[in-house]
Design an enzyme around this catalytic site. Structure first.
Site, PDB file in Angstrom:
ATOM      1  N   THR A 183      49.427  39.819  20.368  1.00 30.29           N
ATOM      2  CA  THR A 183      49.683  40.124  21.771  1.00 30.29           C
ATOM      3  C   THR A 183      49.544  38.874  22.637  1.00 30.29           C
ATOM      4  O   THR A 183      50.272  38.677  23.598  1.00 30.29           O
ATOM      5  CB  THR A 183      48.690  41.208  22.272  1.00 30.29           C
ATOM      6  OG1 THR A 183      48.720  42.309  21.379  1.00 30.29           O
ATOM      7  CG2 THR A 183      49.024  41.671  23.663  1.00 30.29           C
ATOM      8  N   SER A 216      39.912  34.927  24.128  1.00 29.50           N
ATOM      9  CA  SER A 216      39.608  35.818  25.241  1.00 29.50           C
ATOM     10  C   SER A 216      38.187  36.362  25.171  1.00 29.50           C
ATOM     11  O   SER A 216      37.239  35.600  25.091  1.00 29.50           O
ATOM     12  CB  SER A 216      40.642  36.939  25.270  1.00 29.50           C
ATOM     13  OG  SER A 216      40.471  37.716  26.411  1.00 29.50           O
ATOM     14  N   HIS A 217      38.061  37.679  25.155  1.00 31.08           N
ATOM     15  CA  HIS A 217      36.748  38.321  25.190  1.00 31.08           C
ATOM     16  C   HIS A 217      36.125  38.439  23.803  1.00 31.08           C
ATOM     17  O   HIS A 217      34.988  38.886  23.677  1.00 31.08           O
ATOM     18  CB  HIS A 217      36.918  39.724  25.766  1.00 31.08           C
ATOM     19  CG  HIS A 217      37.970  40.476  25.012  1.00 31.08           C
ATOM     20  ND1 HIS A 217      39.307  40.230  25.226  1.00 31.08           N
ATOM     21  CD2 HIS A 217      37.894  41.379  24.022  1.00 31.08           C
ATOM     22  CE1 HIS A 217      40.017  40.970  24.400  1.00 31.08           C
ATOM     23  NE2 HIS A 217      39.181  41.676  23.658  1.00 31.08           N
ATOM     24  N   ASP A 248      36.042  37.690  31.915  1.00 31.62           N
ATOM     25  CA  ASP A 248      35.897  37.654  30.454  1.00 31.62           C
ATOM     26  C   ASP A 248      35.810  36.227  29.922  1.00 31.62           C
ATOM     27  O   ASP A 248      35.644  35.279  30.692  1.00 31.62           O
ATOM     28  CB  ASP A 248      37.067  38.381  29.797  1.00 31.62           C
ATOM     29  CG  ASP A 248      38.369  37.635  29.972  1.00 31.62           C
ATOM     30  OD1 ASP A 248      38.483  36.893  30.960  1.00 31.62           O
ATOM     31  OD2 ASP A 248      39.264  37.778  29.123  1.00 31.62           O
ATOM     32  N   ASP A 260      37.867  33.936  28.839  1.00 31.61           N
ATOM     33  CA  ASP A 260      38.749  32.877  29.342  1.00 31.61           C
ATOM     34  C   ASP A 260      39.134  33.069  30.801  1.00 31.61           C
ATOM     35  O   ASP A 260      40.015  32.374  31.311  1.00 31.61           O
ATOM     36  CB  ASP A 260      40.000  32.756  28.467  1.00 31.61           C
ATOM     37  CG  ASP A 260      40.812  34.031  28.437  1.00 31.61           C
ATOM     38  OD1 ASP A 260      40.225  35.119  28.593  1.00 31.61           O
ATOM     39  OD2 ASP A 260      42.042  33.960  28.254  1.00 31.61           O
ATOM     40  N   ASP A 290      40.609  35.536  32.536  1.00 29.46           N
ATOM     41  CA  ASP A 290      41.809  36.200  33.048  1.00 29.46           C
ATOM     42  C   ASP A 290      41.607  37.698  33.305  1.00 29.46           C
ATOM     43  O   ASP A 290      42.437  38.332  33.933  1.00 29.46           O
ATOM     44  CB  ASP A 290      43.034  35.947  32.152  1.00 29.46           C
ATOM     45  CG  ASP A 290      42.828  36.383  30.715  1.00 29.46           C
ATOM     46  OD1 ASP A 290      41.749  36.921  30.396  1.00 29.46           O
ATOM     47  OD2 ASP A 290      43.762  36.178  29.908  1.00 29.46           O
ATOM     48  N   ARG A 291      40.511  38.259  32.826  1.00 32.74           N
ATOM     49  CA  ARG A 291      40.280  39.695  33.071  1.00 32.74           C
ATOM     50  C   ARG A 291      39.291  39.883  34.221  1.00 32.74           C
ATOM     51  O   ARG A 291      38.530  38.976  34.549  1.00 32.74           O
ATOM     52  CB  ARG A 291      39.707  40.366  31.828  1.00 32.74           C
ATOM     53  CG  ARG A 291      40.640  40.330  30.649  1.00 32.74           C
ATOM     54  CD  ARG A 291      40.081  41.174  29.525  1.00 32.74           C
ATOM     55  NE  ARG A 291      41.016  41.189  28.403  1.00 32.74           N
ATOM     56  CZ  ARG A 291      41.039  42.109  27.469  1.00 32.74           C
ATOM     57  NH1 ARG A 291      40.180  43.099  27.488  1.00 32.74           N
ATOM     58  NH2 ARG A 291      41.922  42.045  26.496  1.00 32.74           N
ATOM     59  N   GLU A 348      45.951  48.083  32.097  1.00 33.46           N
ATOM     60  CA  GLU A 348      44.723  48.872  31.957  1.00 33.46           C
ATOM     61  C   GLU A 348      43.606  48.065  31.312  1.00 33.46           C
ATOM     62  O   GLU A 348      42.440  48.373  31.465  1.00 33.46           O
ATOM     63  CB  GLU A 348      44.981  50.152  31.168  1.00 33.46           C
ATOM     64  CG  GLU A 348      45.732  49.986  29.839  1.00 33.46           C
ATOM     65  CD  GLU A 348      45.001  49.221  28.782  1.00 33.46           C
ATOM     66  OE1 GLU A 348      43.792  49.430  28.674  1.00 33.46           O
ATOM     67  OE2 GLU A 348      45.635  48.415  28.073  1.00 33.46           O
ATOM     68  N   LYS A 391      47.327  36.689  33.969  1.00 34.13           N
ATOM     69  CA  LYS A 391      46.446  37.523  34.762  1.00 34.13           C
ATOM     70  C   LYS A 391      45.261  36.668  35.198  1.00 34.13           C
ATOM     71  O   LYS A 391      45.000  35.629  34.611  1.00 34.13           O
ATOM     72  CB  LYS A 391      46.022  38.752  33.983  1.00 34.13           C
ATOM     73  CG  LYS A 391      45.357  38.495  32.653  1.00 34.13           C
ATOM     74  CD  LYS A 391      45.192  39.824  31.955  1.00 34.13           C
ATOM     75  CE  LYS A 391      44.386  39.707  30.683  1.00 34.13           C
ATOM     76  NZ  LYS A 391      45.208  39.505  29.494  1.00 34.13           N
ATOM     77  N   ARG A 396      44.069  52.253  19.780  1.00 33.05           N
ATOM     78  CA  ARG A 396      43.790  52.531  21.187  1.00 33.05           C
ATOM     79  C   ARG A 396      44.490  53.839  21.551  1.00 33.05           C
ATOM     80  O   ARG A 396      45.687  53.999  21.290  1.00 33.05           O
ATOM     81  CB  ARG A 396      44.321  51.418  22.083  1.00 33.05           C
ATOM     82  CG  ARG A 396      43.757  50.035  21.777  1.00 33.05           C
ATOM     83  CD  ARG A 396      43.862  49.142  22.999  1.00 33.05           C
ATOM     84  NE  ARG A 396      43.694  47.735  22.722  1.00 33.05           N
ATOM     85  CZ  ARG A 396      42.535  47.130  22.487  1.00 33.05           C
ATOM     86  NH1 ARG A 396      41.418  47.839  22.450  1.00 33.05           N
ATOM     87  NH2 ARG A 396      42.483  45.823  22.276  1.00 33.05           N
TER      88      ARG A 396
HETATM   89  C1  G16 Z   1      45.603  40.284  25.879  1.00 34.54           C
HETATM   90  C2  G16 Z   1      46.937  40.306  26.558  1.00 34.54           C
HETATM   91  C3  G16 Z   1      47.047  41.515  27.444  1.00 34.54           C
HETATM   92  C4  G16 Z   1      46.751  42.772  26.661  1.00 34.54           C
HETATM   93  C5  G16 Z   1      45.397  42.656  25.995  1.00 34.54           C
HETATM   94  C6  G16 Z   1      45.117  43.803  25.065  1.00 34.54           C
HETATM   95  O1  G16 Z   1      44.605  40.083  26.821  1.00 34.54           O
HETATM   96  O2  G16 Z   1      47.143  39.146  27.328  1.00 34.54           O
HETATM   97  O3  G16 Z   1      48.326  41.544  27.982  1.00 34.54           O
HETATM   98  O4  G16 Z   1      46.765  43.890  27.502  1.00 34.54           O
HETATM   99  O5  G16 Z   1      45.371  41.490  25.210  1.00 34.54           O
HETATM  100  O6  G16 Z   1      46.064  43.783  24.043  1.00 34.54           O
HETATM  101  P1  G16 Z   1      45.917  44.711  22.795  1.00 34.54           P
HETATM  102  O7  G16 Z   1      45.858  46.114  23.322  1.00 34.54           O
HETATM  103  O8  G16 Z   1      47.141  44.440  21.971  1.00 34.54           O
HETATM  104  O9  G16 Z   1      44.625  44.357  22.098  1.00 34.54           O
HETATM  105  P2  G16 Z   1      43.487  38.987  26.603  1.00 34.54           P
HETATM  106  O10 G16 Z   1      42.616  39.083  27.819  1.00 34.54           O
HETATM  107  O11 G16 Z   1      42.782  39.392  25.330  1.00 34.54           O
HETATM  108  O12 G16 Z   1      44.235  37.712  26.467  1.00 34.54           O
END
Ligand code: G16
Length: 544
Positions: free
Chosen positions: A18, A113-114, A278, A280, A282-283, A365, A377, A497
Site C-alpha cells: 500500500t 510508518s506506525h 504516528d 513518520d 502523516d497520521r 479511515e 497525508k 480489516r
Molecule cells: C498507509 C497508506 C494509507 C493506508 C494505510 C493502511 O498508511 O499510506 O493510504 O490507508 O497504509 O493501509 P492498509 O489498510 O493496506 O494496511 P501509512 O501511514 O502506514 O503509510
C-alpha cells in the site's frame, strides 16, 4: 573515490505494498537487499543524470545506514544534487513539502510508518514523485519487475556523509545539502493557517492541549510549531524525543496504541484538545475532553469548516476519501455542491485528483487526512486545522462534533482488525466471501436489504488507469456497509480489516456507544465471512 558495479541476484519479495516496501529490519540488512530495491527504483525512473533527489526518514533503526547507501548509489546513478534532512530525519509530509518546494525530481522516504521500530522491528522505503506524492502503480509495478531480474547495481566507494550538521558536502561530484528538517514544513504551515488566532487560543490560559509524538518523528516538528511558534506551554508535546526504537512503543495513533494520551483525555481533568501522530508523521488522531473524533468524522468536519481556514477560504474544489472511509464527507460535499471521489486505500490514489484540482481535501479511515498543500497525508496539518477551527468557533470539540451530526446525521463507524492471520487462512476467507457476491444483492438480513455486493474496482477519472480487487463491499439500502480487505502494509502473515458503517439521521439516536450501535452489523460481518470458523479468532486484535 570511484563508482563500482556490484554483481547481485534478485530477491522475489520486493513488491511494494500500500505504501512502499515494508519488511523486518533483518530482511533489509541482508547483503544487497536495500541496494537491489534502490537500483530497481532508479532504473524504473529512467535517466537520473543531473537530477535532484530528496532523502529522509522517520529516524527509526537503520535509517542512517540506509541513507548512506542511498546517497552513494544516487551519486553513481548520476544525480547531481541531494537534499537530506539533518540526522537523516524528514517526516513523510515534510519530505513531500521539500520535494515540491525545491522542485526535485522526487524523493526517497525511509519509513515503516506506525509499525514498531528497533533492531527487531520493521523498516520501509518508498519513492515519491516530483509532485511530492507516492509513486503511482505504473512505477511501483516497474520497480517490482526490475527487482525480479536485477543482476548488478552501481555505488560509490566514498566515505560517509556527515548528516549531523546542516550545510553542503560533496560526494563523488554530487552535492549533498543537509537541511534543517523542520523549517520548510513549519513555514508552509504558517502560510496555510491563522497562526495569530491559534496563538491567541493557546496562550489565553483557559485552553489546554496535549500532543503525543509517541517518540517518533513528529516531536521536533510539534515542539517547533506548537510550543515555539504558537506559544503553547512547554510540555504540551509529550514523548517528543524521536528514538530509533520509538521507545519500544507502537506509534499508531489510535485508541489502542496511544494509551498514555487516551488515558489523560478520558480523565476527570482532561485537556480541551488532544492529538497524536504516528511513526513518520502523516497520521493523526483527534480527541477532545472525553471525546474521540473518528478519522472519517474528522474529515467531514474539516470539509464543513474549511472556510474558517485562510488557505481554503476560496472554497473546496472537491473532496476524496478511500472506499472504506465512512461516507460522512460525501454529505458535506453534497451540501457544498462539490465533487466527492471514492478511491482505493492508499494515498497514491489521491495524487491525480489533487494535481488536477478535482479534490482539495482527502482522507482515510486509517487516521490520514490531508490537502492539496502537499501530496501526502499530514498529521500536524490536521491538528493545526482543528486548532484553527477551535480558535474561530470557540466551542469545545464535543460541541463541534455533535453540531455536525445534528446537521448532517451521524455515520456510526468502526474497523475491526485481525492481525497476523496465516496468509492461506486469510485468502480462504476472502475467497469464501467472493463466492457469495453474486447471490447477495436482494438478500435480507435483520430487515436490511443488500443493494450491491462486489469487489471494488476504481477507474481514475484523470488518467483512466484501473485498480481492481480493492476490497469486498456489501452495501445495504439506506447506506449501511460492511467492507472486507486484506491490509497491504503488514509484515507478518495477513491482516484482515473489517469496516462497518451505519447512518443515523435521528438526533435522538446519535449518542449510542459505537460498538453497541453497530452490534448487529458486526455480528452479520462475522457470520458472512465465517471469521471464527476460518481463522480460529474469536475477537479482533485492534478495534478503531
Ligand atoms: C498507509 C497508506 C494509507 C493506508 C494505510 C493502511 O498508511 O499510506 O493510504 O490507508 O497504509 O493501509 P492498509 O489498510 O493496506 O494496511 P501509512 O501511514 O502506514 O503509510
Amino acid at each position: 573515490m570511484a563508482f563500482m558495479t556490484v554483481q547481485t541476484a534478485p530477491f522475489d519479495d520486493q513488491k511494494p505494498g500500500t505504501s512502499g516496501l515494508r519488511k523486518k529490519v533483518k530482511t533489509f540488512q541482508q547483503a544487497h537487499y536495500l541496494e537491489n530495491f534502490v537500483q530497481s527504483t532508479f532504473d524504473a525512473l529512467g535517466d537520473c543524470h543531473g537530477q535532484t533527489l530528496v532523502v529522509g526518514g522517520d529516524g527509526r533503526f537503520y535509517n542512517q545506514t540506509a541513507i548512506q547507501i542511498i546517497l552513494k548509489m544516487a551519486a553513481a546513478s548520476g544525480f547531481r544534487h541531494v537534499w537530506v534532512g539533518q540526522n537523516g530525519i524528514l517526516s513523510t509530509p515534510a519530505a513531500s513539502c521539500v520535494i515540491r518546494r525545491y522542485q526535485a525530481f522526487g524523493g526517497i522516504i525511509l519509513s515503516a510508518s506506525h509499525n514498531p521500530a528497533g533492531e527487531h522491528g520493521d523498516f520501509g522505503i518508498k519513492f515519491n514523485m516530483a509532485n511530492g506524492g507516492p509513486a503511482p502503480e505504473s512505477i511501483t509495478g516497474a520497480i517490482f519487475k526490475n527487482s525480479l531480474s536485477i543482476s548488478e547495481y552501481q555505488i560509490s566507494d566514498s566515505d560517509d556523509i556527515n548528516l549531523s550538521e546542516t550545510g553542503t558536502q560533496n560526494l563523488d561530484g554530487m552535492t549533498v545539502e543537509v537541511i534543517d528538517a523542520v523549517a520548510d514544513y513549519a513555514d508552509l504551515m504558517a502560510e496555510l493557517f491563522d497562526f495569530a488566532a491559534i496563538h491567541k487560543l493557546l496562550t489565553r490560559g483557559d485552553f489546554r492541549m496535549r500532543f503525543d509524538a509517541m517518540h517518533a518523528v513528529t516531536g521536533p516538528y510539534a515542539i517547533e510549531i506548537l510550543e515555539k511558534r504558537l506559544g503553547a506551554p512547554e510540555g504540551t508535546v509529550i514523548n517528543g524525543i524521536p528514538l530509533p526504537d520509538f521507545g519500544e512503543g507502537h506509534p499508531d495513533p489510535n485508541l489502542t496504541y496511544a494509551e498514555e494520551l487516551v488515558e489523560e483525555m478520558f480523565s476527570a481533568d482532561a485537556p480541551d484538545f488532544g492529538a497524536a501522530s504516528d511513526g513518520d508523521g502523516d497520521r493523526n488522531m483527534i480527541l477532545g475532553n472525553n471525546v474521540f473524533v473518528t478519522p472519517s468524522d474528522s474529515l467531514a468536519i474539516l470539509a464543513a469548516n474549511a472556510d474558517l481556514v485562510p488557505a481554503y477560504r476560496g472554497g473546496l474544489k472537491g473532496v476524496a476519501r478511500s472506499m472504506p472511509t465512512s461516507q460522512a464527507v460525501d454529505r458535506v460535499a453534497a451540501k457544498l455542491n462539490i465533487e466527492a471521489h471514492e478511491t482505493p486505500t492508499g494515498w497514491k490514489f489521491f495524487g491525480n485528483l489533487l494535481d488536477a484540482d478535482r479534490a482539495t481535501l482527502c482522507g482515510e479511515e486509517s487516521f490520514g487526512t490531508g490537502s492539496n498543500h502537499i501530496r501526502e497525508k499530514d498529521g500536524l496539518w490536521a491538528v493545526l486545522f482543528w486548532l484553527n477551527i477551535l480558535a474561530a468557533r470557540d466551542l469545545p470539540v464535543v460541541d463541534i462534533v455533535e453540531h455536525h451530526w445534528q446537521e448532517y446525521g451521524r455515520n456510526y463507524y468502526t474497523r475491526h482488525d485481525y492481525e497476523a492471520i496465516p496468509t492461506e487462512q486469510a485468502q480462504t476467507l476472502m475467497q469464501h466471501l467472493e463466492h457469495q457476491l453474486a447471490d447477495l444483492p436482494g438478500s435480507q438480513f435483520d430487515g436490511r436489504k443488500v443493494q450491491y455486493a462486489d469487489n471494488f474496482s476504481y477507474r481514475d477519472p484523470v488518467d483512466n488507469s484501473v485498480a481492481d480487487k480493492q476490497g469486498i463491499r456489501i452495501g445495504f439500502e439506506g447506506g449501511d456497509r460492511i467492507i472486507y480487505r486484506l491490509s497491504g502494509t503488514g509484515t507478518e502473515g495477513a491482516t484482515l480489516r473489517v469496516y462497518i458503517e451505519s447512518y443515523q439521521a435521528d438526533q435522538n439516536k446519535q449518542h449510542l456507544d459505537t460498538q453497541q450501535a453497530l452490534a448487529d452489523l458486526i455480528e452479520l460481518a462475522e457470520s458472512l465471512a465465517m471469521i471464527r470458523d476460518l481463522t480460529g479468532r474469536t475477537a479482533p486484535t485492534v478495534i478503531t
